[in-house]
Motif scaffolding. Sequence first.
Motif, PDB file in Angstrom:
ATOM      1  N   ALA A   1      84.068  27.592  50.553  1.00 19.56           N
ATOM      2  CA  ALA A   1      84.830  28.766  50.122  1.00 19.56           C
ATOM      3  C   ALA A   1      83.917  29.946  49.833  1.00 19.56           C
ATOM      4  N   LYS A   2      82.787  29.688  49.171  1.00 20.36           N
ATOM      5  CA  LYS A   2      81.958  30.811  48.775  1.00 20.36           C
ATOM      6  C   LYS A   2      81.259  31.430  49.981  1.00 20.36           C
ATOM      7  N   PHE A   3      81.033  30.595  51.015  1.00 23.79           N
ATOM      8  CA  PHE A   3      80.443  31.149  52.223  1.00 23.79           C
ATOM      9  C   PHE A   3      81.481  31.863  53.085  1.00 23.79           C
ATOM     10  N   LEU A   4      82.731  31.407  52.959  1.00 24.72           N
ATOM     11  CA  LEU A   4      83.757  31.949  53.855  1.00 24.72           C
ATOM     12  C   LEU A   4      84.445  33.186  53.300  1.00 24.72           C
ATOM     13  N   ALA A   5      84.338  33.408  51.977  1.00 25.68           N
ATOM     14  CA  ALA A   5      85.115  34.494  51.364  1.00 25.68           C
ATOM     15  C   ALA A   5      84.860  35.825  52.050  1.00 25.68           C
ATOM     16  N   LEU A   6      83.581  36.173  52.213  1.00 26.06           N
ATOM     17  CA  LEU A   6      83.255  37.484  52.779  1.00 26.06           C
ATOM     18  C   LEU A   6      83.654  37.597  54.258  1.00 26.06           C
ATOM     19  N   PRO A   7      83.290  36.596  55.094  1.00 23.60           N
ATOM     20  CA  PRO A   7      83.711  36.705  56.504  1.00 23.60           C
ATOM     21  C   PRO A   7      85.222  36.815  56.662  1.00 23.60           C
ATOM     22  N   VAL A   8      85.974  36.102  55.821  1.00 23.24           N
ATOM     23  CA  VAL A   8      87.435  36.185  55.922  1.00 23.24           C
ATOM     24  C   VAL A   8      87.890  37.599  55.573  1.00 23.24           C
ATOM     25  N   LEU A   9      87.354  38.113  54.463  1.00 27.88           N
ATOM     26  CA  LEU A   9      87.739  39.457  54.031  1.00 27.88           C
ATOM     27  C   LEU A   9      87.427  40.474  55.138  1.00 27.88           C
TER      28      LEU A   9
ATOM     29  N   SER B   1      84.759  26.566  62.597  1.00 24.69           N
ATOM     30  CA  SER B   1      85.401  27.704  63.258  1.00 24.69           C
ATOM     31  C   SER B   1      86.808  27.894  62.750  1.00 24.69           C
ATOM     32  N   LEU B   2      87.542  26.787  62.678  1.00 24.01           N
ATOM     33  CA  LEU B   2      88.932  26.859  62.249  1.00 24.01           C
ATOM     34  C   LEU B   2      89.012  27.293  60.784  1.00 24.01           C
ATOM     35  N   ALA B   3      88.064  26.802  59.970  1.00 25.88           N
ATOM     36  CA  ALA B   3      88.071  27.142  58.551  1.00 25.88           C
ATOM     37  C   ALA B   3      87.909  28.638  58.350  1.00 25.88           C
ATOM     38  N   LEU B   4      87.241  29.301  59.276  1.00 25.06           N
ATOM     39  CA  LEU B   4      87.107  30.757  59.177  1.00 25.06           C
ATOM     40  C   LEU B   4      88.288  31.462  59.841  1.00 25.06           C
ATOM     41  N   ALA B   5      88.668  30.993  61.030  1.00 23.37           N
ATOM     42  CA  ALA B   5      89.640  31.733  61.820  1.00 23.37           C
ATOM     43  C   ALA B   5      91.061  31.622  61.257  1.00 23.37           C
ATOM     44  N   LEU B   6      91.413  30.457  60.715  1.00 21.46           N
ATOM     45  CA  LEU B   6      92.786  30.285  60.247  1.00 21.46           C
ATOM     46  C   LEU B   6      93.112  31.191  59.054  1.00 21.46           C
ATOM     47  N   PRO B   7      92.265  31.221  58.009  1.00 23.56           N
ATOM     48  CA  PRO B   7      92.562  32.158  56.919  1.00 23.56           C
ATOM     49  C   PRO B   7      92.595  33.617  57.391  1.00 23.56           C
TER      50      PRO B   7
ATOM     51  N   LEU C   1      96.038  34.069  59.060  1.00 22.55           N
ATOM     52  CA  LEU C   1      97.213  34.055  58.176  1.00 22.55           C
ATOM     53  C   LEU C   1      97.200  35.234  57.202  1.00 22.55           C
ATOM     54  N   VAL C   2      96.071  35.426  56.526  1.00 16.38           N
ATOM     55  CA  VAL C   2      95.996  36.533  55.560  1.00 16.38           C
ATOM     56  C   VAL C   2      96.161  37.860  56.294  1.00 16.38           C
ATOM     57  N   GLY C   3      95.491  37.961  57.456  1.00 17.61           N
ATOM     58  CA  GLY C   3      95.569  39.205  58.223  1.00 17.61           C
ATOM     59  C   GLY C   3      97.004  39.521  58.601  1.00 17.61           C
TER      60      GLY C   3
ATOM     61  N   VAL D   1      97.610  33.488  70.260  1.00 16.63           N
ATOM     62  CA  VAL D   1      96.216  33.360  69.814  1.00 16.63           C
ATOM     63  C   VAL D   1      95.994  32.124  68.950  1.00 16.63           C
ATOM     64  N   ILE D   2      97.083  31.445  68.521  1.00 17.11           N
ATOM     65  CA  ILE D   2      96.883  30.324  67.588  1.00 17.11           C
ATOM     66  C   ILE D   2      95.937  29.256  68.143  1.00 17.11           C
ATOM     67  N   PRO D   3      96.144  28.767  69.377  1.00 16.01           N
ATOM     68  CA  PRO D   3      95.192  27.762  69.864  1.00 16.01           C
ATOM     69  C   PRO D   3      93.775  28.308  69.976  1.00 16.01           C
ATOM     70  N   LEU D   4      93.672  29.604  70.260  1.00 20.11           N
ATOM     71  CA  LEU D   4      92.335  30.183  70.427  1.00 20.11           C
ATOM     72  C   LEU D   4      91.559  30.249  69.115  1.00 20.11           C
ATOM     73  N   LEU D   5      92.266  30.033  67.973  1.00 21.53           N
ATOM     74  CA  LEU D   5      91.568  30.047  66.695  1.00 21.53           C
ATOM     75  C   LEU D   5      90.463  28.999  66.667  1.00 21.53           C
ATOM     76  N   PHE D   6      90.645  27.923  67.434  1.00 21.59           N
ATOM     77  CA  PHE D   6      89.634  26.873  67.470  1.00 21.59           C
ATOM     78  C   PHE D   6      88.304  27.406  68.005  1.00 21.59           C
ATOM     79  N   LEU D   7      88.401  28.398  68.880  1.00 20.32           N
ATOM     80  CA  LEU D   7      87.171  28.924  69.490  1.00 20.32           C
ATOM     81  C   LEU D   7      86.357  29.732  68.492  1.00 20.32           C
ATOM     82  N   GLY D   8      87.017  30.154  67.422  1.00 22.93           N
ATOM     83  CA  GLY D   8      86.305  30.902  66.404  1.00 22.93           C
ATOM     84  C   GLY D   8      86.012  32.318  66.825  1.00 22.93           C
ATOM     85  N   SER D   9      85.222  32.979  65.997  1.00 24.32           N
ATOM     86  CA  SER D   9      84.902  34.368  66.281  1.00 24.32           C
ATOM     87  C   SER D   9      83.419  34.462  66.614  1.00 24.32           C
TER      88      SER D   9
END
Lengths: 325, 448
Positions: free
Chosen positions: A189-197, A113-119, A122-124, A257-265
């Motif tokens: 990374a290859k699985f997360l690229a699209l969801p992050v974008l 969850s964090l691996a998806l939510a944190l990028p 930050l990028v957003g 929202v930072i702590p809530l990043l753990f909950l993911g999307s």
Amino acid sequence: MFAYVVRRVLYAVPILIGVNLITFALFFVVNTPDDMARMQLGARRVTPEAVEKWKAERGYDLPLVWNAAAQGTGKATRTIFFQKSVRLFVFDFGYSEDKRDIAAEIKARMWPSLALALPVFLVGLAVCISFALLMAFFRATYLDFWGVVLCVAMMSISTLFYIIGGQYVASKVWHLVPISGYAGGLDAAKFLALPVLIGVISGIGASSRWYRTLFLEEMGKDYVRTARAKGLAESVVLFRHVLKNALIPILTGVVVVIPLLFLGSLLSESFFGIPGLGSYTIDAIQAQDFAVVRSMVFIGSVLYIAGLILTDISYTLVDPRIRLE
Amino acid sequence: MPVVLVTDVLVWLLVAAAAGYAIYCRRHAHLAGPWGRVFRSPAAMASLVVLGAYVALGLLDSLHFRPALAQKADAPSAYASEVLSVLDLGLAQLRGRGEKTYSAPLATRSYAKELIEQPDGRQLRDFPRLRFGGAQLHDEADWAADVAQRALGGLAVSVLLSFVVLLGTKILKKKRPDIPWQAAGISLGALLLLAGPAVALSSVYHVLGTDKVGQDVFYLALKSVRTSLVIGTVTTLVLLPVGIALGTMAGYFKGWIDDVIQYIYTTLNSIPGVLLIAAAVLMMQVYIDLHPETFPTAVQRADLRLLFLCVILGLTSWTGLARLLRGETLKLSQLEYIQAAHAFGVRDTRILARHILPNVSHIVIIAMVMDFSGLVLAEAVLSYVGVGVDPSTNSFGTMINAARLEMSREPVVWWALATAFTFMFALVLAANLFADAVRDGFDPRVRM
């Protein structure tokens, strides 16, 4: 500072108790454990014995708040309220419908969850602030106007559209990334690229427009006029003066929202098959796994309150005018 | 036999309230002013036309009845168990013409191959002709010409109507030159240009295709409008009394009342919204499943679930409004005129109703219109998560949910998704633009 933080943490206790009472009322008083048993077992062909067995297996066969049959302190502790709700405070979540330890499951699922939510976060943030700055810099021109139009249009598109459309274009038509799934380590990374974008894009509209108004509000202030009167270039005014001051409301607004990043999307995780807490929650909702939903409600509120405390602390860190008493 | 659904009553009550409010505004300059500013904005007028079209659809769809069954003259009249709405009457031909399964927009043949018996007795696997889509064509080679002819016919009618609209705006412009009639006219004209060919083609084709069970997608989209509108408006109806009462009381009375109210909204706020809604809806689902006798028809059950969803959404989202009102009331209650009222011995309830409430009403109006679009979008997400409206209710969320797996088919079944997203996008965009205009009109900072 330390005393303030301690006091804030103590303030959080009654709120958590309130959350606990609300969830207890929702899950055990509105519908009795018998109802839940019948629901889980299928309403039609259910015998009283099966209901009793279901309840006994999950520890729902106790009285709600007061056990008159028990001895000593057992009168208060041998109850559903104590066993199921009070225990949440020590992060003892019990077991899900498929007999797995919820706490262990949460620990394992937190990281994807964090691996998806944190990028995404930050990028957003970087993208939205840059876009808003661009619009503010070219304020009252066509660029600004069409920027705002773009923001409003992007706000009006459902997140589901971004996800489904993105999946279709990137994975099915262009074959750039796998359509869903997850792997540990660097393969992620290859699985997360699209969801992050997609996460970043779906957030641009609302945030950029909001930041733009903050920038414009800041640019109307006296110190900006002074800076211009001193003969500073517009870009210096914008980046050295306005940006710094406008970041205060932006940062304090996003800290929560930072702590809530753990909950993911909820949405991206379930669409992209990422085994995080968001998809865990959705699965639990769809399987009507009450124990898991209850645990996630509690964790969610703990994290939100942590976010509130962080917000208050961050005020003092970025704005020297505010002092904590 | 008319059927009165709870949400129907609420929707029509809202219409009555809106009409009453409009009359009240016309008579009071301090309210007519900001609304005048709203209507002088071209974007607001253009989006108002679009919103008006949606509202008209939604209202027609909010008059329900059970059609009488054809019977012998002396028998007591009987009614079908199916509940229809006035909109269904208008769309009777769209509703009745179901195919077997998917078919592409304007297609004459089905999406899936079937075994077809040839006249000479041989069997052949091919795409069968649709039962209704393009059934009037003897030779499918005429398809393109037929579609073009009908579309042009529809277009001609809408061009004609657009001219009438354009003429109308010119006349209105003379009467009220300050209002941008042209923007409204252009947006109405665009709507007509889209609607004309669609209506003309829909009599013999499935303009937007059919879904998995062969229902016309155009019909489903039109029927989904009501659900979105109900969610967007009835929720605010629930949210407003709670938010206004608690927010102003917290700001006005201060002390322990303020503490208690702040405690309540921090607690509610700290539970992640989707999870609280999910938990509440799960619990309601248990109740509905175990008490089927409470609901005479499936439509009534679905309707109650929709209403309950609105209530839950309202009860979880009043906190934002309450916080805003609390802050504003705190500020207002320091002002001299409130202190003067105190000194004259005016009762607290009267001060709240006469002096505080009218001065925070702009915040309420802005919050109301701003919330609408978010709620429409939320419905789709909640329905996807499985805690939204009843699966039998037509809504954009259930449409998307049913169609999202079809993207992996070959060839892609894109039309149902595209239709749902387009209809939703138009509604939300119009609502957002209108909300912006309302905010600009009512924000005291922009007042001269």
